[in-house]
Write a protein that holds these residues in place. Sequence first.
Motif, PDB file in Angstrom:
ATOM      1  N   GLY A 238       0.796  -1.146  -0.072  1.00  0.00           N
ATOM      2  CA  GLY A 238      -0.108   0.003  -0.042  1.00  0.00           C
ATOM      3  C   GLY A 238       0.973   1.193   0.020  1.00  0.00           C
ATOM      4  N   LEU A 262      -1.194  -8.143   1.823  1.00  0.00           N
ATOM      5  CA  LEU A 262      -1.332  -6.905   1.847  1.00  0.00           C
ATOM      6  C   LEU A 262      -0.634  -6.023   3.066  1.00  0.00           C
ATOM      7  CD1 LEU A 262      -2.811  -4.429   0.712  1.00  0.00           C
ATOM      8  CD2 LEU A 262      -4.539  -4.865   1.969  1.00  0.00           C
ATOM      9  N   GLY A 264      -0.697  -2.425   4.172  1.00  0.00           N
ATOM     10  CA  GLY A 264      -1.635  -1.638   4.218  1.00  0.00           C
ATOM     11  C   GLY A 264      -0.806  -0.157   4.280  1.00  0.00           C
ATOM     12  N   THR A 278      -2.131  -9.971   6.112  1.00  0.00           N
ATOM     13  CA  THR A 278      -2.420  -8.547   6.083  1.00  0.00           C
ATOM     14  C   THR A 278      -2.039  -7.722   7.110  1.00  0.00           C
ATOM     15  OG1 THR A 278      -4.330  -9.085   4.643  1.00  0.00           O
ATOM     16  CG2 THR A 278      -4.526  -6.894   5.768  1.00  0.00           C
ATOM     17  N   GLU A 280      -2.244  -4.068   8.875  1.00  0.00           N
ATOM     18  CA  GLU A 280      -3.201  -2.916   8.905  1.00  0.00           C
ATOM     19  C   GLU A 280      -2.569  -1.655   8.569  1.00  0.00           C
ATOM     20  OE1 GLU A 280      -6.529  -0.925  12.149  1.00  0.00           O
ATOM     21  OE2 GLU A 280      -4.468  -1.509  12.756  1.00  0.00           O
ATOM     22  N   SER A 281      -3.263  -0.847   7.784  1.00  0.00           N
ATOM     23  CA  SER A 281      -2.746   0.401   7.539  1.00  0.00           C
ATOM     24  C   SER A 281      -2.250   1.076   8.639  1.00  0.00           C
ATOM     25  CB  SER A 281      -4.010   1.448   6.805  1.00  0.00           C
ATOM     26  OG  SER A 281      -3.401   2.509   6.443  1.00  0.00           O
ATOM     27  N   LEU A 316      -3.426 -11.563  10.439  1.00  0.00           N
ATOM     28  CA  LEU A 316      -3.676 -10.421  10.249  1.00  0.00           C
ATOM     29  C   LEU A 316      -3.222  -9.668  11.283  1.00  0.00           C
ATOM     30  CD1 LEU A 316      -5.647  -7.983   9.153  1.00  0.00           C
ATOM     31  CD2 LEU A 316      -7.459  -8.879  10.865  1.00  0.00           C
ATOM     32  N   ARG A 318      -3.092  -6.028  13.321  1.00  0.00           N
ATOM     33  CA  ARG A 318      -3.524  -4.696  13.574  1.00  0.00           C
ATOM     34  C   ARG A 318      -3.048  -4.203  14.958  1.00  0.00           C
ATOM     35  NH1 ARG A 318     -10.039  -6.494  14.923  1.00  0.00           N
ATOM     36  NH2 ARG A 318      -9.396  -6.985  16.890  1.00  0.00           N
ATOM     37  N   ARG A 319      -3.107  -2.808  15.064  1.00  0.00           N
ATOM     38  CA  ARG A 319      -2.994  -1.970  16.407  1.00  0.00           C
ATOM     39  C   ARG A 319      -4.584  -1.899  17.009  1.00  0.00           C
ATOM     40  NH1 ARG A 319       1.252  -0.207  18.651  1.00  0.00           N
ATOM     41  NH2 ARG A 319       2.455   0.101  17.092  1.00  0.00           N
ATOM     42  N   SER A 321      -7.310  -0.235  18.126  1.00  0.00           N
ATOM     43  CA  SER A 321      -7.423   1.080  18.382  1.00  0.00           C
ATOM     44  C   SER A 321      -7.935   1.728  19.595  1.00  0.00           C
ATOM     45  CB  SER A 321      -8.757   1.361  17.108  1.00  0.00           C
ATOM     46  OG  SER A 321      -9.784   0.781  17.446  1.00  0.00           O
ATOM     47  N   THR A 333      -9.550 -11.942   4.852  1.00  0.00           N
ATOM     48  CA  THR A 333      -9.913 -11.047   3.923  1.00  0.00           C
ATOM     49  C   THR A 333      -8.989 -10.750   3.012  1.00  0.00           C
ATOM     50  OG1 THR A 333      -9.303  -9.291   5.318  1.00  0.00           O
ATOM     51  CG2 THR A 333     -11.763  -9.879   5.304  1.00  0.00           C
ATOM     52  N   LEU A 337      -9.478  -8.617  -0.581  1.00  0.00           N
ATOM     53  CA  LEU A 337      -8.606  -7.329  -0.798  1.00  0.00           C
ATOM     54  C   LEU A 337      -7.755  -7.053  -2.107  1.00  0.00           C
ATOM     55  CD1 LEU A 337      -8.012  -6.668   3.036  1.00  0.00           C
ATOM     56  CD2 LEU A 337      -8.994  -4.795   1.519  1.00  0.00           C
TER      57      LEU A 337
HETATM   58  C1  LIG Z   1      -6.876  -4.122   9.073  1.00  0.00           C
HETATM   59  C2  LIG Z   1      -7.822  -4.162   7.821  1.00  0.00           C
HETATM   60  C3  LIG Z   1      -7.516  -5.182   6.608  1.00  0.00           C
HETATM   61  C4  LIG Z   1      -9.160  -4.918   8.568  1.00  0.00           C
HETATM   62  O1  LIG Z   1      -9.896  -4.464   7.738  1.00  0.00           O
HETATM   63  P1  LIG Z   1     -11.390  -5.547   7.615  1.00  0.00           P
HETATM   64  O2  LIG Z   1     -10.698  -7.084   7.695  1.00  0.00           O
HETATM   65  O3  LIG Z   1     -12.002  -5.200   6.554  1.00  0.00           O
HETATM   66  O4  LIG Z   1     -11.961  -5.423   8.956  1.00  0.00           O
HETATM   67  P2  LIG Z   1     -13.094  -4.580   9.546  1.00  0.00           P
HETATM   68  O5  LIG Z   1     -12.747  -3.214   9.249  1.00  0.00           O
HETATM   69  O6  LIG Z   1     -14.423  -4.863   8.719  1.00  0.00           O
HETATM   70  O7  LIG Z   1     -13.234  -4.723  10.947  1.00  0.00           O
HETATM   71  C5  LIG Z   1     -13.594  -6.062  11.292  1.00  0.00           C
HETATM   72  C6  LIG Z   1     -13.849  -5.922  12.979  1.00  0.00           C
HETATM   73  O8  LIG Z   1     -12.550  -5.629  13.643  1.00  0.00           O
HETATM   74  C7  LIG Z   1     -12.664  -4.483  14.149  1.00  0.00           C
HETATM   75  N1  LIG Z   1     -11.426  -3.528  14.004  1.00  0.00           N
HETATM   76  C8  LIG Z   1     -10.860  -3.421  12.721  1.00  0.00           C
HETATM   77  N2  LIG Z   1      -9.558  -2.872  12.856  1.00  0.00           N
HETATM   78  C9  LIG Z   1      -9.522  -2.794  14.382  1.00  0.00           C
HETATM   79  C10 LIG Z   1      -8.775  -2.200  15.227  1.00  0.00           C
HETATM   80  N3  LIG Z   1      -7.534  -1.467  14.480  1.00  0.00           N
HETATM   81  N4  LIG Z   1      -8.738  -2.103  16.387  1.00  0.00           N
HETATM   82  C11 LIG Z   1      -9.663  -2.764  16.984  1.00  0.00           C
HETATM   83  N5  LIG Z   1     -10.829  -3.516  16.262  1.00  0.00           N
HETATM   84  C12 LIG Z   1     -10.892  -3.388  15.028  1.00  0.00           C
HETATM   85  C13 LIG Z   1     -13.818  -3.783  13.419  1.00  0.00           C
HETATM   86  O9  LIG Z   1     -14.228  -2.803  14.534  1.00  0.00           O
HETATM   87  C14 LIG Z   1     -14.880  -4.709  13.361  1.00  0.00           C
HETATM   88  O10 LIG Z   1     -15.244  -5.120  14.556  1.00  0.00           O
HETATM   89  P3  LIG Z   1     -16.929  -5.666  14.582  1.00  0.00           P
HETATM   90  O11 LIG Z   1     -16.712  -7.294  14.334  1.00  0.00           O
HETATM   91  O12 LIG Z   1     -17.268  -5.521  16.250  1.00  0.00           O
HETATM   92  O13 LIG Z   1     -17.692  -5.204  13.627  1.00  0.00           O
HETATM   93  C15 LIG Z   1      -7.885  -2.757   7.380  1.00  0.00           C
HETATM   94  O14 LIG Z   1      -8.418  -1.862   8.270  1.00  0.00           O
HETATM   95  C16 LIG Z   1      -6.754  -2.294   6.594  1.00  0.00           C
HETATM   96  O15 LIG Z   1      -5.962  -1.617   7.403  1.00  0.00           O
HETATM   97  N6  LIG Z   1      -6.680  -2.537   5.268  1.00  0.00           N
HETATM   98  C17 LIG Z   1      -5.737  -2.156   4.605  1.00  0.00           C
HETATM   99  C18 LIG Z   1      -5.953  -1.245   3.471  1.00  0.00           C
HETATM  100  C19 LIG Z   1      -5.035  -0.557   2.643  1.00  0.00           C
HETATM  101  O16 LIG Z   1      -4.280   0.308   3.368  1.00  0.00           O
HETATM  102  N7  LIG Z   1      -4.982  -0.742   1.381  1.00  0.00           N
HETATM  103  C20 LIG Z   1      -3.888  -0.376   0.586  1.00  0.00           C
HETATM  104  C21 LIG Z   1      -4.285   1.187   0.065  1.00  0.00           C
HETATM  105  S1  LIG Z   1      -3.027   1.957  -0.961  1.00  0.00           S
END
Ligand SMILES: CC(C)(COP(=O)(O)OP(=O)(O)OC[C@H]1O[C@@H](n2cnc3c(N)ncnc32)[C@H](O)[C@@H]1OP(=O)(O)O)[C@@H](O)C(=O)NCCC(=O)NCCS
Length: 345
Positions: A238, A262, A264, A278, A280-281, A316, A318-319, A321, A333, A337
């Motif tokens: 990304g 991926l 992010g 994956t 997280e961004s 996957l 992630r930090r 939030s 996912t 993606l």
């Molecule tokens: C990490 C990532 C993949 C998660 O996306 P996702 O799998 O679609 O997950 P969602 O956003 O649907 O979240 C799923 C659940 O996790 C939770 N969640 C997601 N990120 C979280 C975080 N950082 N902290 C706590 N909870 C989180 C959501 O609130 C959701 O909770 P729920 O089940 O209670 O509804 C996404 O946030 C991301 O960073 N993608 C990168 C995209 C990118 O940068 N692409 C390149 C472009 S140049």
Amino acid sequence: MSDSIFAFGLGIGTQNKEGNWLEVFYPAPIKDADKSALDAILESTNYTSGNDTIVLDEGDLNRLHMSLLKAGNIEQAELASRLKASTQPVVLCVLATDTAPANPAEVYLKLQMISQRLIQPHNTVLDGMFGLLVNTAWTSEGPIDVRELAERQLSARMEGRTIEVFSVDKFPKMVNFVVPTGVRIGDAARIRLGAHLGEGTTVMHEGFVNFNAGTLGTSMVEGRISAGVVVGDGSDLGGGCSTMGTLSGGGNIVIGVGEQCLIGANAGIGIGLGDRCTVESGLYITAGSKVNVLDESNALVSTVKARDLSGQSDLLFRRNSQTGAIECKTNKTAIALNEALHANN
Ligand SMILES: CC(C)(COP(=O)(O)OP(=O)(O)OC[C@H]1O[C@@H](n2cnc3c(N)ncnc32)[C@H](O)[C@@H]1OP(=O)(O)O)[C@@H](O)C(=O)NCCC(=O)NCCS
């Protein structure tokens, strides 16, 4: 002598005033040349054995042309014949074996073989290469030893020309030597010679690929691929993301990215990734970071150092939030993606 040699290349070289090679351009290097090509070189040039770089004159090229024709190597025979018209020095670099390079001609042969996809990153010995190369200004009038640039700039100005300097570096961008098939590159200056771009790779303007590194297949690269890092087929980087060259924490283990990952936007990895991971961004995973491993219902399973997860698949990262802790779950996912991102390739 064995029946085949590691590689050879016919090229056009540039020397500085002292006669040292700045670079050599090889339009069609050959990897794993067979005995007939080797015999043609032996019978028509001054090459005798081992790794050697020799300058060929018109007579040599004539003889090489005929010998290669006789050996059935039409493409190299035609190249030898064509190079008779070169006003620049014509070089034959033969690498009987893949050992540490001994001169710039050998370094350039190896870097070009990587960018021409004849060798994958890490599959040739490049030890000590920087010490062999002359710092060079890559300009609109070709490569110029940086110590000779001021004089050349003055001479050009006196004749009403301005020398445009594109970069000052030991070696230049890849596309001045080769554009591999099936790639798109937003900003050519950001891909160094020696990068390996797989068929189907797009590097957007923000992306960067260093030498002895790159992609093996279809990838969207909007982040940085550091020296030595290899990205597997179907993985995307990304916008503004970063890969550390080696396992972070002063280690010398070169990290890699598997397939269908991926990373992010603005994320970073100091550990290797297996397949279908994956990040997280915005999350930068350094090797020593403590990571909470969660199950499907987000219950804590264990806390480990990120380096212990290096190279594992289907993760996957992630930090959280709310707490700020780095978390790792099973990745569900990644493939969906990636498919969305590849829609533009
Ligand atoms: C990490 C990532 C993949 C998660 O996306 P996702 O799998 O679609 O997950 P969602 O956003 O649907 O979240 C799923 C659940 O996790 C939770 N969640 C997601 N990120 C979280 C975080 N950082 N902290 C706590 N909870 C989180 C959501 O609130 C959701 O909770 P729920 O089940 O209670 O509804 C996404 O946030 C991301 O960073 N993608 C990168 C995209 C990118 O940068 N692409 C390149 C472009 S140049």
